[in-house]
Write a protein that holds these residues in place. Structure first.
Motif, PDB file in Angstrom:
ATOM      1  N   ARG A 164       7.161  14.429   7.007  1.00 46.00           N
ATOM      2  CA  ARG A 164       7.173  13.907   5.636  1.00 46.00           C
ATOM      3  C   ARG A 164       7.009  12.385   5.614  1.00 46.00           C
ATOM      4  N   CYS A 165       7.544  11.686   6.636  1.00 49.03           N
ATOM      5  CA  CYS A 165       7.470  10.221   6.628  1.00 49.03           C
ATOM      6  C   CYS A 165       6.030   9.724   6.665  1.00 49.03           C
ATOM      7  N   TRP A 166       5.133  10.500   7.323  1.00 50.58           N
ATOM      8  CA  TRP A 166       3.732  10.071   7.369  1.00 50.58           C
ATOM      9  C   TRP A 166       2.938  10.591   6.182  1.00 50.58           C
ATOM     10  N   GLN A 167       3.360  11.715   5.626  1.00 50.52           N
ATOM     11  CA  GLN A 167       2.723  12.168   4.387  1.00 50.52           C
ATOM     12  C   GLN A 167       2.961  11.159   3.259  1.00 50.52           C
ATOM     13  N   ASN A 168       4.093  10.439   3.366  1.00 52.66           N
ATOM     14  CA  ASN A 168       4.416   9.403   2.380  1.00 52.66           C
ATOM     15  C   ASN A 168       4.171   8.000   2.921  1.00 52.66           C
ATOM     16  N   GLY A 169       3.453   7.916   4.048  1.00 55.10           N
ATOM     17  CA  GLY A 169       3.259   6.626   4.712  1.00 55.10           C
ATOM     18  C   GLY A 169       1.810   6.177   4.719  1.00 55.10           C
ATOM     19  N   THR A 220      -7.154 -13.288   6.031  1.00 55.02           N
ATOM     20  CA  THR A 220      -6.863 -12.680   4.733  1.00 55.02           C
ATOM     21  C   THR A 220      -7.206 -11.198   4.715  1.00 55.02           C
ATOM     22  N   GLU A 221      -8.293 -10.804   5.366  1.00 58.64           N
ATOM     23  CA  GLU A 221      -8.689  -9.397   5.377  1.00 58.64           C
ATOM     24  C   GLU A 221      -7.586  -8.537   5.989  1.00 58.64           C
ATOM     25  N   VAL A 222      -6.976  -9.031   7.051  1.00 62.58           N
ATOM     26  CA  VAL A 222      -5.923  -8.283   7.732  1.00 62.58           C
ATOM     27  C   VAL A 222      -4.667  -8.225   6.867  1.00 62.58           C
ATOM     28  N   HIS A 223      -4.257  -9.388   6.346  1.00 67.42           N
ATOM     29  CA  HIS A 223      -3.024  -9.441   5.547  1.00 67.42           C
ATOM     30  C   HIS A 223      -3.131  -8.568   4.291  1.00 67.42           C
ATOM     31  N   ARG A 224      -4.277  -8.557   3.656  1.00 65.89           N
ATOM     32  CA  ARG A 224      -4.431  -7.757   2.437  1.00 65.89           C
ATOM     33  C   ARG A 224      -4.341  -6.269   2.739  1.00 65.89           C
ATOM     34  N   ALA A 225      -4.908  -5.837   3.862  1.00 65.09           N
ATOM     35  CA  ALA A 225      -4.838  -4.420   4.236  1.00 65.09           C
ATOM     36  C   ALA A 225      -3.390  -3.999   4.477  1.00 65.09           C
ATOM     37  N   ILE A 226      -2.626  -4.840   5.180  1.00 65.72           N
ATOM     38  CA  ILE A 226      -1.219  -4.522   5.441  1.00 65.72           C
ATOM     39  C   ILE A 226      -0.430  -4.522   4.135  1.00 65.72           C
ATOM     40  N   GLU A 227      -0.747  -5.458   3.256  1.00 61.21           N
ATOM     41  CA  GLU A 227      -0.068  -5.499   1.956  1.00 61.21           C
ATOM     42  C   GLU A 227      -0.324  -4.212   1.166  1.00 61.21           C
ATOM     43  N   LYS A 228      -1.569  -3.761   1.164  1.00 58.49           N
ATOM     44  CA  LYS A 228      -1.904  -2.536   0.427  1.00 58.49           C
ATOM     45  C   LYS A 228      -1.206  -1.334   1.044  1.00 58.49           C
ATOM     46  N   ALA A 229      -1.180  -1.268   2.403  1.00 58.99           N
ATOM     47  CA  ALA A 229      -0.522  -0.150   3.085  1.00 58.99           C
ATOM     48  C   ALA A 229       0.964  -0.109   2.746  1.00 58.99           C
ATOM     49  N   SER A 230       1.587  -1.275   2.666  1.00 62.15           N
ATOM     50  CA  SER A 230       3.007  -1.336   2.323  1.00 62.15           C
ATOM     51  C   SER A 230       3.248  -0.870   0.895  1.00 62.15           C
ATOM     52  N   GLU A 231       2.278  -1.163   0.013  1.00 60.60           N
ATOM     53  CA  GLU A 231       2.434  -0.787  -1.397  1.00 60.60           C
ATOM     54  C   GLU A 231       2.301   0.721  -1.609  1.00 60.60           C
ATOM     55  N   VAL A 232       1.415   1.381  -0.828  1.00 63.10           N
ATOM     56  CA  VAL A 232       1.188   2.816  -1.049  1.00 63.10           C
ATOM     57  C   VAL A 232       2.195   3.672  -0.285  1.00 63.10           C
ATOM     58  N   SER A 233       2.979   3.079   0.618  1.00 63.26           N
ATOM     59  CA  SER A 233       3.985   3.823   1.372  1.00 63.26           C
ATOM     60  C   SER A 233       5.287   3.883   0.582  1.00 63.26           C
ATOM     61  N   ASP A 234       5.976   5.014   0.700  1.00 61.94           N
ATOM     62  CA  ASP A 234       7.277   5.156   0.059  1.00 61.94           C
ATOM     63  C   ASP A 234       8.304   4.355   0.854  1.00 61.94           C
ATOM     64  N   PRO A 235       8.979   3.376   0.250  1.00 64.08           N
ATOM     65  CA  PRO A 235       9.898   2.518   1.001  1.00 64.08           C
ATOM     66  C   PRO A 235      11.091   3.262   1.599  1.00 64.08           C
ATOM     67  N   GLU A 236      11.450   4.388   1.043  1.00 61.37           N
ATOM     68  CA  GLU A 236      12.622   5.124   1.529  1.00 61.37           C
ATOM     69  C   GLU A 236      12.251   6.227   2.510  1.00 61.37           C
ATOM     70  N   SER A 237      11.216   6.984   2.200  1.00 62.09           N
ATOM     71  CA  SER A 237      10.873   8.136   3.046  1.00 62.09           C
ATOM     72  C   SER A 237       9.592   7.936   3.846  1.00 62.09           C
ATOM     73  N   GLY A 238       8.858   6.842   3.621  1.00 61.28           N
ATOM     74  CA  GLY A 238       7.571   6.645   4.271  1.00 61.28           C
ATOM     75  C   GLY A 238       7.669   5.907   5.593  1.00 61.28           C
ATOM     76  N   ALA A 239       6.537   5.813   6.287  1.00 60.90           N
ATOM     77  CA  ALA A 239       6.436   5.096   7.564  1.00 60.90           C
ATOM     78  C   ALA A 239       5.137   4.294   7.562  1.00 60.90           C
ATOM     79  N   LEU A 240       5.105   3.255   8.388  1.00 63.38           N
ATOM     80  CA  LEU A 240       3.952   2.353   8.437  1.00 63.38           C
ATOM     81  C   LEU A 240       3.539   2.139   9.887  1.00 63.38           C
ATOM     82  N   LEU A 241       2.249   2.320  10.171  1.00 58.60           N
ATOM     83  CA  LEU A 241       1.705   2.088  11.515  1.00 58.60           C
ATOM     84  C   LEU A 241       0.632   1.008  11.432  1.00 58.60           C
ATOM     85  N   ILE A 242       0.760  -0.016  12.284  1.00 52.05           N
ATOM     86  CA  ILE A 242      -0.224  -1.102  12.367  1.00 52.05           C
ATOM     87  C   ILE A 242      -0.816  -1.082  13.774  1.00 52.05           C
TER      88      ILE A 242
END
Length: 403
Positions: A164-169, A220-242
């Protein structure tokens, strides 16, 4: 007459230099910031702008790189005029100082050519050493694989739903395979393509949440992608891979990641990992994995710098996995489909980990890559664990014996 001829090009030079920096000045840039970046004092820069002193062609090149790094437009025609005027002043002046600058520039060109030849010789030697190493360990690796097959005879994989963490990540895959001033690493493009499939089909991350940053030219290209990934991930149940693959090195304890136009001699042209460290640490996502397949060298087999990149990349609450430890090289053999380190990762995600846990977590993935590298006599990976980052689950193990 000679003095008059020297004065006229000098004033024209100063006028052209001011034109070249007009965009920088209009954007609020200061002489002090430019002088610091060029490694000169503000007073020397003022003399250049007034025409009482003439910068070397090397300084002109550094100025152009400085403007590029800040996405400030400049005129190629103006810089070509500057180069012509620079040499014209040198040629018409009887000043020993100006003649010395010209000689120093020629000497610099000769030294750069010597360095290039030395790097080519080193590349050839490293390539020969790698071929010999692969020949020694290839047979042993094949025997190990056969033993694994025998031990796991009858093993079957029953598909299980993704976590579930990656379905919401989300995941951000950054790959720099083409460079302007450093050797290209074509296999990195294959890394990104296969990892994208693994993120979607293996981990279960939604297609739209797997962000690809291919051959970025700016931070900027890198930072914006990470920012967008953080926004679409659920902060409580999600996970983030860089994930990042490309040239990398350390500078005064900082991990520098090479972009398309980066050069090791111009640290500001690279992506300072400290900026990514802060951005990732500030993310509200509780489960985070950072993977660095970072290499740098003028040789065919790239080297992940002699400093401890895993330590340089440590982030609290995050699991950081790097392609090599403090004293060994991260390899990208030109004849292989993937870089060596990422090839092991892709195999673990697609085929599973023999005799591994039912669910692969970050530490299990590291142990698999470490064991595979050790069995082949290849450089060992490095890792840093922040908080309980080693417990971050990745996906169900695809290789499990049915009992």
């Amino acid at each position: 007459m000679d003095d008059q001829r020297a004065v006229e090009p000098a004033q024209a030079y100063a006028h052209a230099l001011r034109d070249a920096l007009a965009g920088y000045t209009a954007a609020g840039g200061t002489q002090r910031a430019l002088a610091d970046a060029l490694g000169i004092s503000s007073s020397v820069l003022s003399r250049y702008l007034q025409g009482s002193a003439i910068a070397s062609p090397r300084t002109l090149n550094a100025t152009r790189d400085f403007l590029d790094a800040r996405n400030i437009p400049w005129s190629r025609k103006v810089f070509e005029e500057l180069e012509v005027l620079c040499w014209e002043v040198h040629a018409t002046s009887r000043s020993p100082a100006l003649r010395l600058i010209a000689l120093q520039e020629e000497l610099g060109q000769l030294r750069r050519r010597q360095q290039q030849i030395e790097e080519e010789v080193l590349a050839h030697k490293l390539r020969e050493a790698q071929v010999q190493q692969e020949a020694r360990h290839g047979q042993e690796w094949q025997l190990q694989q056969e033993r694994h097959s025998q031990l796991l005879n009858g093993a079957r994989y029953t598909a299980r739903p993704p976590l579930r963490c990656w379905q919401n990540g989300a995941a951000v895959l950054i790959g720099v395979s083409a460079y302007e001033e450093m050797p290209a690493v074509p296999s990195i493009a294959n890394n990104i393509s296969s990892l994208r499939d693994a993120m979607i089909k293996g981990l279960g991350i939604p297609d739209d949440n797997v962000l690809i940053v291919s051959n970025p030219a700016t931070n900027t290209e890198v930072h914006r992608a990470i920012e967008k990934a953080s926004e679409v991930s659920d902060p409580e149940s999600g996970a983030l891979l860089i994930y990042f693959a490309g040239h990398g090195w350390t500078d005064r304890g900082r991990l520098m990641l090479g972009l398309v136009g980066s050069s090791r001699s111009r640290q500001w042209s690279a992506l300072d990992f400290n900026s990514l460290r802060i951005q990732i640490a500030d993310s509200q996502i509780g489960r985070r994995i950072v993977i660095l397949d970072s290499c740098y060298s003028g040789a065919a087999l790239d080297v992940l710098g002699p400093d401890d990149l895993a330590s340089a990349a440590a982030i609290d609450g995050t699991y950081v996995l790097t392609a090599a430890n403090a004293t060994t090289a991260a390899l990208a053999p030109p004849e292989e489909q993937f870089t060596t380190f990422t090839g092991h990762l892709i195999r673990a995600l697609n085929e599973g980990i023999p005799q591994g846990p039912s669910v692969i977590n970050a530490e299990a993935l590291y142990r698999y890559v470490e064991r595979a590298a050790r069995e082949r006599g290849l450089p060992l990976p490095g890792r840093q664990v922040g908080g309980d980052g080693d417990l971050v689950q990745i996906m169900p193990n695809r290789w499990r014996r049915q009992i």
